[in-house]
Design an enzyme around this catalytic site. Structure first.
Site, PDB file in Angstrom:
ATOM      1  N   LYS A   1      24.593  53.017   9.550  1.00 50.81           N
ATOM      2  CA  LYS A   1      25.495  52.345   8.606  1.00 50.81           C
ATOM      3  C   LYS A   1      24.987  50.937   8.298  1.00 50.81           C
ATOM      4  O   LYS A   1      25.648  50.145   7.656  1.00 50.81           O
ATOM      5  CB  LYS A   1      26.905  52.232   9.210  1.00 50.81           C
ATOM      6  CG  LYS A   1      27.611  53.538   9.436  1.00 50.81           C
ATOM      7  CD  LYS A   1      29.071  53.309   9.821  1.00 50.81           C
ATOM      8  CE  LYS A   1      29.254  53.178  11.300  1.00 50.81           C
ATOM      9  NZ  LYS A   1      30.659  53.023  11.717  1.00 50.81           N
TER      10      LYS A   1
ATOM     11  N   LYS B   1      24.676  48.679  10.495  1.00 49.51           N
ATOM     12  CA  LYS B   1      25.439  47.737  11.326  1.00 49.51           C
ATOM     13  C   LYS B   1      24.760  47.610  12.685  1.00 49.51           C
ATOM     14  O   LYS B   1      24.237  48.580  13.224  1.00 49.51           O
ATOM     15  CB  LYS B   1      26.872  48.274  11.574  1.00 49.51           C
ATOM     16  CG  LYS B   1      27.850  48.042  10.438  1.00 49.51           C
ATOM     17  CD  LYS B   1      29.190  48.743  10.708  1.00 49.51           C
ATOM     18  CE  LYS B   1      30.045  48.009  11.732  1.00 49.51           C
ATOM     19  NZ  LYS B   1      31.436  48.555  11.758  1.00 49.51           N
TER      20      LYS B   1
HETATM   21  N1  C2G Z   1      41.337  46.785  12.637  1.00 50.00           N
HETATM   22  C1  C2G Z   1      42.594  46.238  12.406  1.00 50.00           C
HETATM   23  N2  C2G Z   1      42.716  44.914  12.176  1.00 50.00           N
HETATM   24  C2  C2G Z   1      41.617  44.109  12.175  1.00 50.00           C
HETATM   25  C3  C2G Z   1      40.342  44.653  12.421  1.00 50.00           C
HETATM   26  C4  C2G Z   1      40.218  46.012  12.660  1.00 50.00           C
HETATM   27  O1  C2G Z   1      43.606  46.970  12.411  1.00 50.00           O
HETATM   28  N3  C2G Z   1      41.778  42.778  11.934  1.00 50.00           N
HETATM   29  C5  C2G Z   1      41.231  48.239  12.858  1.00 50.00           C
HETATM   30  C6  C2G Z   1      40.367  48.930  11.808  1.00 50.00           C
HETATM   31  O2  C2G Z   1      41.136  49.211  10.652  1.00 50.00           O
HETATM   32  C7  C2G Z   1      39.936  50.201  12.542  1.00 50.00           C
HETATM   33  C8  C2G Z   1      39.850  49.727  14.009  1.00 50.00           C
HETATM   34  O3  C2G Z   1      40.597  48.496  14.096  1.00 50.00           O
HETATM   35  O4  C2G Z   1      40.947  51.202  12.425  1.00 50.00           O
HETATM   36  C9  C2G Z   1      38.423  49.478  14.453  1.00 50.00           C
HETATM   37  O5  C2G Z   1      37.851  48.534  13.559  1.00 50.00           O
HETATM   38  P1  C2G Z   1      36.244  48.399  13.562  1.00 50.00           P
HETATM   39  O6  C2G Z   1      35.762  48.239  14.938  1.00 50.00           O
HETATM   40  O7  C2G Z   1      35.888  47.406  12.517  1.00 50.00           O
HETATM   41  O8  C2G Z   1      35.818  49.877  13.111  1.00 50.00           O
HETATM   42  P2  C2G Z   1      35.205  50.325  11.708  1.00 50.00           P
HETATM   43  O9  C2G Z   1      33.981  49.534  11.447  1.00 50.00           O
HETATM   44  O10 C2G Z   1      36.306  50.329  10.724  1.00 50.00           O
HETATM   45  O11 C2G Z   1      34.693  51.795  12.062  1.00 50.00           O
HETATM   46  O12 C2G Z   1      34.396  56.450  11.315  1.00 50.00           O
HETATM   47  C10 C2G Z   1      35.177  55.300  11.203  1.00 50.00           C
HETATM   48  C11 C2G Z   1      34.469  54.081  11.754  1.00 50.00           C
HETATM   49  O13 C2G Z   1      33.955  54.276  13.037  1.00 50.00           O
HETATM   50  C12 C2G Z   1      35.465  52.926  11.777  1.00 50.00           C
END
Ligand code: C2G
Length: 132
Positions: free
Chosen positions: A44, A46
């Protein structure tokens, strides 16, 4: 026994992640967290600060997380839902418009929860002077 599943990178764990996980667990009795592998993240474009094993260790220490599994592809979600007997998939609402989850609605409930505003892993990195 209602089983809940959520996906994420969960790098540099912060209160936005914690509040998502806490609300996800509150929707059922057992919470499975699928954490993106380093290889999946690389695909991705990342790079997480903590590697997969460290992010897994941190999540496993959270009392309302019951199980942590690897997320190594976009395509595994249906297998995860079936293989783990999942009743509800929960994500933050930044995923609400994505086509990465909607097909699961035939197999389980899909819940998008409001994100916690004002915090993100990339903002933390920027504030600390690292790469975004
Ligand atoms: N999240 C949140 N509030 C934030 C940051 C993140 O509610 N301020 C939630 C995101 O919406 C997600 C979860 O925490 O549901 C994990 O966020 P990330 O670690 O950024 O994951 P992401 O990059 O969205 O990866 O297949 C799906 C991916 O693996 C999701």
């Amino acid at each position: 026994m209602k089983r809940v599943l959520t996906y994420g990178t969960f790098d540099l764990l912060h209160h936005g992640h914690i509040r998502l996980l806490k609300r996800a667990k509150a929707l059922g009795d057992y919470l499975v967290v699928a954490v993106s592998t380093d290889e999946f993240n690389a695909g991705k474009g990342k790079t997480s600060y903590h590697d997969y094993e460290t992010r897994k260790e941190i999540l496993e220490s959270i009392r309302f997380v019951d199980e942590v599994i690897p997320e190594s592809s976009w395509e595994q979600k249906l297998d995860d839902v079936k293989g783990h007997g999942i009743d509800i998939v929960v994500m933050g609402d930044d995923w609400a418009d994505s086509d990465r989850f909607d097909y699961l609605e035939e197999y389980c409930e899909l819940v998008f929860l409001p994100r916690t505003e004002g915090v993100s892993t990339s903002e933390i990195k920027e504030d600390l002077g690292g790469a975004g």
